[in-house]
Design a protein around this motif. Structure first.
Motif, PDB file in Angstrom:
ATOM      1  N   VAL A 112     -41.741 -30.317 100.211  1.00 10.44           N
ATOM      2  CA  VAL A 112     -40.948 -30.468  98.988  1.00 10.44           C
ATOM      3  C   VAL A 112     -40.913 -29.117  98.285  1.00 10.44           C
ATOM      4  N   ASN A 113     -39.713 -28.665  97.970  1.00  4.80           N
ATOM      5  CA  ASN A 113     -39.541 -27.388  97.281  1.00  4.80           C
ATOM      6  C   ASN A 113     -38.771 -27.594  95.995  1.00  4.80           C
ATOM      7  N   PHE A 114     -38.981 -26.655  95.051  1.00  5.39           N
ATOM      8  CA  PHE A 114     -38.296 -26.803  93.772  1.00  5.39           C
ATOM      9  C   PHE A 114     -36.783 -26.832  93.966  1.00  5.39           C
ATOM     10  N   LEU A 129     -42.605 -17.584 103.365  1.00  6.91           N
ATOM     11  CA  LEU A 129     -41.552 -16.611 103.654  1.00  6.91           C
ATOM     12  C   LEU A 129     -40.958 -16.055 102.362  1.00  6.91           C
ATOM     13  N   THR A 130     -40.860 -16.898 101.360  1.00  7.86           N
ATOM     14  CA  THR A 130     -40.373 -16.429 100.055  1.00  7.86           C
ATOM     15  C   THR A 130     -41.325 -15.378  99.488  1.00  7.86           C
ATOM     16  N   ALA A 131     -42.609 -15.677  99.561  1.00 12.68           N
ATOM     17  CA  ALA A 131     -43.601 -14.745  99.010  1.00 12.68           C
ATOM     18  C   ALA A 131     -43.591 -13.422  99.780  1.00 12.68           C
ATOM     19  N   ALA A 144     -49.973 -21.057  90.412  1.00 20.48           N
ATOM     20  CA  ALA A 144     -50.649 -22.200  91.057  1.00 20.48           C
ATOM     21  C   ALA A 144     -49.692 -23.016  91.906  1.00 20.48           C
ATOM     22  N   GLY A 145     -48.405 -22.652  91.917  1.00 20.58           N
ATOM     23  CA  GLY A 145     -47.395 -23.443  92.635  1.00 20.58           C
ATOM     24  C   GLY A 145     -47.313 -23.071  94.099  1.00 20.58           C
ATOM     25  N   GLY A 146     -46.288 -23.608  94.758  1.00 17.99           N
ATOM     26  CA  GLY A 146     -46.122 -23.382  96.185  1.00 17.99           C
ATOM     27  C   GLY A 146     -45.935 -21.919  96.517  1.00 17.99           C
ATOM     28  N   VAL A 147     -44.898 -21.293  95.986  1.00 15.04           N
ATOM     29  CA  VAL A 147     -44.684 -19.862  96.241  1.00 15.04           C
ATOM     30  C   VAL A 147     -45.824 -19.063  95.625  1.00 15.04           C
ATOM     31  N   GLY A 148     -46.259 -19.477  94.442  1.00 10.12           N
ATOM     32  CA  GLY A 148     -47.325 -18.764  93.737  1.00 10.12           C
ATOM     33  C   GLY A 148     -48.580 -18.620  94.580  1.00 10.12           C
ATOM     34  N   ALA A 167     -55.315 -26.414  83.000  1.00 14.10           N
ATOM     35  CA  ALA A 167     -55.923 -27.112  84.138  1.00 14.10           C
ATOM     36  C   ALA A 167     -55.624 -26.425  85.464  1.00 14.10           C
ATOM     37  N   LYS A 168     -54.654 -25.527  85.479  1.00 13.68           N
ATOM     38  CA  LYS A 168     -54.291 -24.876  86.749  1.00 13.68           C
ATOM     39  C   LYS A 168     -54.994 -23.535  86.959  1.00 13.68           C
ATOM     40  N   ARG A 169     -55.687 -23.072  85.932  1.00 12.86           N
ATOM     41  CA  ARG A 169     -56.287 -21.735  86.026  1.00 12.86           C
ATOM     42  C   ARG A 169     -57.223 -21.598  87.219  1.00 12.86           C
ATOM     43  N   HIS A 216     -36.801 -21.712  87.303  1.00 13.95           N
ATOM     44  CA  HIS A 216     -37.140 -23.125  87.128  1.00 13.95           C
ATOM     45  C   HIS A 216     -37.271 -23.545  85.677  1.00 13.95           C
ATOM     46  N   GLY A 217     -37.503 -22.570  84.787  1.00 12.22           N
ATOM     47  CA  GLY A 217     -37.613 -22.916  83.369  1.00 12.22           C
ATOM     48  C   GLY A 217     -36.307 -23.420  82.771  1.00 12.22           C
ATOM     49  N   LEU A 218     -35.193 -23.166  83.475  1.00 11.46           N
ATOM     50  CA  LEU A 218     -33.891 -23.600  82.936  1.00 11.46           C
ATOM     51  C   LEU A 218     -33.651 -25.084  83.150  1.00 11.46           C
ATOM     52  N   THR A 219     -34.431 -25.690  84.038  1.00  8.26           N
ATOM     53  CA  THR A 219     -34.107 -27.058  84.450  1.00  8.26           C
ATOM     54  C   THR A 219     -35.269 -28.003  84.156  1.00  8.26           C
ATOM     55  N   GLY A 220     -35.092 -29.253  84.542  1.00  5.71           N
ATOM     56  CA  GLY A 220     -36.153 -30.243  84.399  1.00  5.71           C
ATOM     57  C   GLY A 220     -36.031 -31.011  83.103  1.00  5.71           C
ATOM     58  N   GLY A 231     -33.482  -9.156  93.042  1.00  6.38           N
ATOM     59  CA  GLY A 231     -33.393 -10.604  93.188  1.00  6.38           C
ATOM     60  C   GLY A 231     -33.049 -10.984  94.610  1.00  6.38           C
ATOM     61  N   PHE A 232     -33.335 -12.223  94.961  1.00  4.53           N
ATOM     62  CA  PHE A 232     -32.954 -12.703  96.301  1.00  4.53           C
ATOM     63  C   PHE A 232     -32.963 -14.219  96.328  1.00  4.53           C
ATOM     64  N   ASN A 233     -32.267 -14.758  97.320  1.00  5.03           N
ATOM     65  CA  ASN A 233     -32.340 -16.187  97.624  1.00  5.03           C
ATOM     66  C   ASN A 233     -32.302 -16.339  99.145  1.00  5.03           C
ATOM     67  N   LEU A 234     -33.408 -16.795  99.704  1.00  8.76           N
ATOM     68  CA  LEU A 234     -33.508 -16.887 101.170  1.00  8.76           C
ATOM     69  C   LEU A 234     -32.479 -17.841 101.767  1.00  8.76           C
ATOM     70  N   ARG A 244     -43.024 -34.975  89.547  1.00  8.95           N
ATOM     71  CA  ARG A 244     -44.229 -34.138  89.387  1.00  8.95           C
ATOM     72  C   ARG A 244     -43.879 -32.655  89.419  1.00  8.95           C
ATOM     73  N   LEU A 245     -43.017 -32.293  90.370  1.00  8.75           N
ATOM     74  CA  LEU A 245     -42.672 -30.873  90.513  1.00  8.75           C
ATOM     75  C   LEU A 245     -41.955 -30.363  89.268  1.00  8.75           C
ATOM     76  N   GLU A 246     -41.027 -31.160  88.767  1.00 11.49           N
ATOM     77  CA  GLU A 246     -40.222 -30.711  87.623  1.00 11.49           C
ATOM     78  C   GLU A 246     -40.989 -30.743  86.319  1.00 11.49           C
ATOM     79  N   ASN A 247     -42.107 -31.449  86.299  1.00 14.29           N
ATOM     80  CA  ASN A 247     -42.909 -31.481  85.078  1.00 14.29           C
ATOM     81  C   ASN A 247     -44.113 -30.551  85.154  1.00 14.29           C
ATOM     82  N   GLY A 248     -44.107 -29.687  86.147  1.00 19.55           N
ATOM     83  CA  GLY A 248     -45.180 -28.695  86.238  1.00 19.55           C
ATOM     84  C   GLY A 248     -46.529 -29.316  86.510  1.00 19.55           C
ATOM     85  N   ALA A 249     -46.538 -30.518  87.110  1.00 22.22           N
ATOM     86  CA  ALA A 249     -47.797 -31.252  87.262  1.00 22.22           C
ATOM     87  C   ALA A 249     -48.499 -30.970  88.587  1.00 22.22           C
TER      88      ALA A 249
HETATM   89  N1  LIG Z   1     -35.136 -17.311  95.972  1.00 24.34           N
HETATM   90  C1  LIG Z   1     -35.675 -17.950  96.978  1.00 24.34           C
HETATM   91  O1  LIG Z   1     -35.385 -17.687  98.152  1.00 24.34           O
HETATM   92  C2  LIG Z   1     -36.678 -19.033  96.680  1.00 24.34           C
HETATM   93  C3  LIG Z   1     -37.319 -19.712  97.724  1.00 24.34           C
HETATM   94  C4  LIG Z   1     -38.272 -20.675  97.393  1.00 24.34           C
HETATM   95  C5  LIG Z   1     -38.549 -20.947  96.054  1.00 24.34           C
HETATM   96  N2  LIG Z   1     -37.868 -20.299  95.084  1.00 24.34           N
HETATM   97  C6  LIG Z   1     -38.146 -20.552  93.673  1.00 24.34           C
HETATM   98  O2  LIG Z   1     -39.524 -20.342  93.461  1.00 24.34           O
HETATM   99  C7  LIG Z   1     -39.941 -21.126  92.380  1.00 24.34           C
HETATM  100  C8  LIG Z   1     -41.180 -21.897  92.788  1.00 24.34           C
HETATM  101  O3  LIG Z   1     -40.800 -22.867  93.761  1.00 24.34           O
HETATM  102  P1  LIG Z   1     -41.882 -23.867  94.351  1.00 24.34           P
HETATM  103  O4  LIG Z   1     -41.149 -24.791  95.248  1.00 24.34           O
HETATM  104  O5  LIG Z   1     -43.026 -23.098  94.863  1.00 24.34           O
HETATM  105  O6  LIG Z   1     -42.319 -24.688  93.055  1.00 24.34           O
HETATM  106  P2  LIG Z   1     -43.754 -24.718  92.350  1.00 24.34           P
HETATM  107  O7  LIG Z   1     -44.060 -23.350  91.849  1.00 24.34           O
HETATM  108  O8  LIG Z   1     -44.719 -25.371  93.261  1.00 24.34           O
HETATM  109  O9  LIG Z   1     -43.499 -25.697  91.158  1.00 24.34           O
HETATM  110  C9  LIG Z   1     -42.715 -25.306  90.064  1.00 24.34           C
HETATM  111  C10 LIG Z   1     -43.605 -24.736  88.943  1.00 24.34           C
HETATM  112  O10 LIG Z   1     -42.763 -24.092  88.008  1.00 24.34           O
HETATM  113  C11 LIG Z   1     -43.375 -24.104  86.734  1.00 24.34           C
HETATM  114  N3  LIG Z   1     -42.395 -24.446  85.676  1.00 24.34           N
HETATM  115  C12 LIG Z   1     -42.147 -23.706  84.616  1.00 24.34           C
HETATM  116  N4  LIG Z   1     -41.197 -24.203  83.847  1.00 24.34           N
HETATM  117  C13 LIG Z   1     -40.794 -25.297  84.441  1.00 24.34           C
HETATM  118  C14 LIG Z   1     -39.808 -26.254  84.111  1.00 24.34           C
HETATM  119  N5  LIG Z   1     -39.054 -26.194  83.014  1.00 24.34           N
HETATM  120  N6  LIG Z   1     -39.631 -27.246  84.948  1.00 24.34           N
HETATM  121  C15 LIG Z   1     -40.409 -27.348  86.026  1.00 24.34           C
HETATM  122  N7  LIG Z   1     -41.367 -26.477  86.380  1.00 24.34           N
HETATM  123  C16 LIG Z   1     -41.547 -25.439  85.592  1.00 24.34           C
HETATM  124  C17 LIG Z   1     -44.530 -25.068  86.822  1.00 24.34           C
HETATM  125  O11 LIG Z   1     -45.694 -24.275  86.930  1.00 24.34           O
HETATM  126  P3  LIG Z   1     -46.331 -23.561  85.654  1.00 24.34           P
HETATM  127  O12 LIG Z   1     -46.038 -24.437  84.485  1.00 24.34           O
HETATM  128  O13 LIG Z   1     -47.772 -23.462  85.991  1.00 24.34           O
HETATM  129  O14 LIG Z   1     -45.659 -22.241  85.569  1.00 24.34           O
HETATM  130  C18 LIG Z   1     -44.310 -25.792  88.145  1.00 24.34           C
HETATM  131  O15 LIG Z   1     -45.526 -26.194  88.718  1.00 24.34           O
HETATM  132  C19 LIG Z   1     -38.753 -22.015  91.991  1.00 24.34           C
HETATM  133  O16 LIG Z   1     -38.081 -21.439  90.906  1.00 24.34           O
HETATM  134  C20 LIG Z   1     -37.893 -21.979  93.226  1.00 24.34           C
HETATM  135  O17 LIG Z   1     -36.547 -22.257  92.957  1.00 24.34           O
HETATM  136  C21 LIG Z   1     -36.956 -19.344  95.380  1.00 24.34           C
END
Ligand SMILES: NC(=O)c1ccc[n+]([C@@H]2O[C@H](COP(=O)([O-])OP(=O)(O)OC[C@H]3O[C@@H](n4cnc5c(N)ncnc54)[C@H](OP(=O)(O)O)[C@@H]3O)[C@@H](O)[C@H]2O)c1
Length: 347
Positions: free
Chosen positions: A48-50, A138-140, A161-165, A187-189, A246-250, A283-286, A331-336
Motif C-alpha cells: 500500500v502506497n500513499f 526505489l523512491t528513496a 517513520a513512513g514507507g519512503v521515510g 509516538a513515531k519518534r 501528502h499534506g495537501l490531501t486526506g 523533483g521527480f515522480n517514478l 490509516r495511511l491518510e491519517n498519519g497513523a
Molecule cells: N515521487 C515519487 O516517485 C514517489 C514514490 C513513492 C512515494 N511518493 C510520495 O512519498 C510520500 C510518502 O509515501 P508513503 O507511501 O511512504 O507514505 P507514508 O510516508 O508511509 O505515509 C504518509 C505519511 O505522511 C505524513 N502526512 C503528513 N501530512 C499528511 C496528511 N495531510 N495526510 C496524510 N499523511 C500525512 C504522515 O506522517 P507524519 O505525520 O509522521 O509526517 C503519514 O504517515 C507520499 O507523499 C507519496 O506520494 C512519491
C-alpha cells in the motif's frame, strides 16, 4: 516445485469513480492472461502506497494518463507465478515466488506483470516483506541520487517513520550521512531513531522550530506547509528534493479547504534566487519513469542485495486482509502508520 492452481474467483479492488473510502470495492474478476514476456502472479500480498490513496481520490495524474476509470490501484505485489507468457522460459518461472513492480492493478489476487519488473523472492523473505520494498526503496534511492550528498553531510527527512521515510533513513545512514527525521506525532519518534536517525523532531514543536542545522539535503513530500521552510533550512549548495505533497490531501471538510488554500499559495521558486542562494530544488515522480525497465530492475536488485548483506533493514510491516483496504487507506491518510502497510490476499 508444484504450481498452485489459479484462483477460480480472484478478487480485485476496483475504484469506479473518485472519492472516499467507500469507493474501494472488492469485486470478483476473470484472471488476466499474460501476454508476451509477461507472467501472472497469484498475489499473496500487495504493498500500500500513499499514491494509491491519491488514485482513489482522483488526483493522481499518472492514473488519468495511463488508465482512467475504473481503476485498480497498486504498484507492487509478491506471490507465486501461475501462468507464463510467450517468449519466457516457462519452467524458469512457473511456481516461483516473486516480488514485482506494476503500474496499477496490484490490489488484486491475480495480476499480470512484465517479467523484467519481477525478481525471485529472496530466500527467507515473507510475501509481506516482498510487497513492502520495491516502491518505497526505489523512491528513496532515486531521491538520494538526486541529492548527491557526500558522506558525513547532514540531511533532513520529513515523514521519516513512513514507507519512503524508512528507506531514506536506512539508506542514508548506510551511506554515512547524518540523518535527522521529522514526524507528525511524538509516538513515531522511536521508530525513526530505531531506523538509524541521529535526531527525530516532531514537526511544528518548539524543538523543531529551534533547529538551526544547515542541511545539505532535505527530502520533503509534505507539501506547501514545509517546502518554504525546508528551502530556508538548506546550507549553501544544499538541495531540496520534492517527491510528493501528502499534506495537501486526506480527510474531508475543513482539510479539503485547507489543502486547496495551500495548493494555491504554494511556493514558486525563482531561478535567480536559486543562483543567489546557491540552492537547488529538484523533483521527480517514478510513475513517469516506469519504462526505464533496466534501471528499475537494477535498483530493485541493488536494494535486495543491501538487505541480504545486512546493510539495511526491512521496515516494520503491518498486514491487513485485502477486504480491509478502506481501513488501510484511512490509516495511511491519517498519519497513523509506522513503516509499511500491505494487503494480504485470501489463502
Ligand atoms: N515521487 C515519487 O516517485 C514517489 C514514490 C513513492 C512515494 N511518493 C510520495 O512519498 C510520500 C510518502 O509515501 P508513503 O507511501 O511512504 O507514505 P507514508 O510516508 O508511509 O505515509 C504518509 C505519511 O505522511 C505524513 N502526512 C503528513 N501530512 C499528511 C496528511 N495531510 N495526510 C496524510 N499523511 C500525512 C504522515 O506522517 P507524519 O505525520 O509522521 O509526517 C503519514 O504517515 C507520499 O507523499 C507519496 O506520494 C512519491
Amino acid at each position: 516445485m508444484t504450481t498452485p492452481p489459479a484462483p477460480s474467483h480472484p478478487r480485485r479492488v476496483r475504484v469506479h469513480r473518485p472519492g472516499g473510502y467507500h469507493r474501494l470495492r472488492l469485486e470478483a474478476f476473470t484472471a488476466p492472461v499474460p501476454g508476451p514476456r509477461q507472467i501472472r502472479v497469484r498475489t499473496a500480498a500487495s504493498g500500500v502506497n500513499f499514491a494509491d490513496a491519491l488514485v482513489r481520490m482522483g488526483v493522481y495524474a499518472p492514473a488519468r494518463r495511463y488508465v482512467g476509470w475504473p481503476i485498480t490501484p497498486g504498484f507492487e505485489v509478491a506471490g507465486t507465478v501461475d501462468a507464463v507468457g510467450a517468449g519466457l522460459d516457462a519452467p524458469d518461472w512457473q511456481g516461483r515466488g516473486v516480488l514485482a513492480l506494476t503500474r496499477f492493478d496490484g490490489y488484486a489476487e491475480a495480476v499480470v506483470v512484465d517479467a523484467d519488473l519481477a525478481r525471485p523472492l529472496p530466500a527467507g523473505w515473507s510475501t509481506a516483506a516482498g510487497a513492502a520494498v520495491a516502491v518505497n526503496a526505489l523512491t528513496a534511492r532515486h531521491a538520494l541520487a538526486l541529492a548527491d550528498a557526500p558522506a558525513g553531510a547532514a540531511i533532513l527527512v520529513h515523514s521519516a517513520a513512513g514507507g519512503v521515510g524508512h528507506w531514506l533513513v536506512q539508506l542514508a545512514r548506510a551511506a554515512g550521512l547524518a540523518v535527522t527525521g521529522t514526524v507528525g506525532r511524538a509516538a513515531k519518534r522511536d521508530a525513526v531513531l530505531a531506523a538509524g536517525a541521529e535526531h527525530a523532531l516532531v514537526r511544528g514543536t518548539a524543538e523543531d522550530r529551534a533547529d538551526t542545522t544547515a542541511y545539505r539535503a532535505i527530502f520533503d513530500a509534505q507539501g506547501p506547509t514545509t517546502w518554504r521552510r525546508s528551502y530556508r533550512r538548506l546550507a549553501p549548495t544544499g538541495r531540496l528534493v520534492v517527491y510528493g505533497a501528502h499534506g495537501l490531501t486526506g480527510g474531508g471538510g475543513f482539510r479539503v479547504l485547507r489543502g486547496g488554500w495551500q495548493y494555491l499559495t504554494r511556493p514558486r521558486f525563482d531561478p535567480l534566487a536559486l543562483c543567489a542562494d546557491n540552492r537547488g530544488v529538484l523533483g521527480f515522480n517514478l510513475a513517469y519513469l516506469f519504462d526505464r525497465r533496466a534501471q528499475m530492475r537494477a535498483e530493485l536488485d541493488a536494494v535486495v542485495a543491501l538487505v541480504e548483506a545486512g546493510s539495511v533493514r526491512l521496515p516494520p510491516i503491518t498486514a491487513l486482509p485485502l477486504d480491509q483496504v478502506a481501513e488501510a487507506h484511512r490509516r495511511l491518510e491519517n498519519g497513523a502508520t509506522i513503516g509499511k502497510l500491505v494487503l494480504t490476499a485470501a489463502p
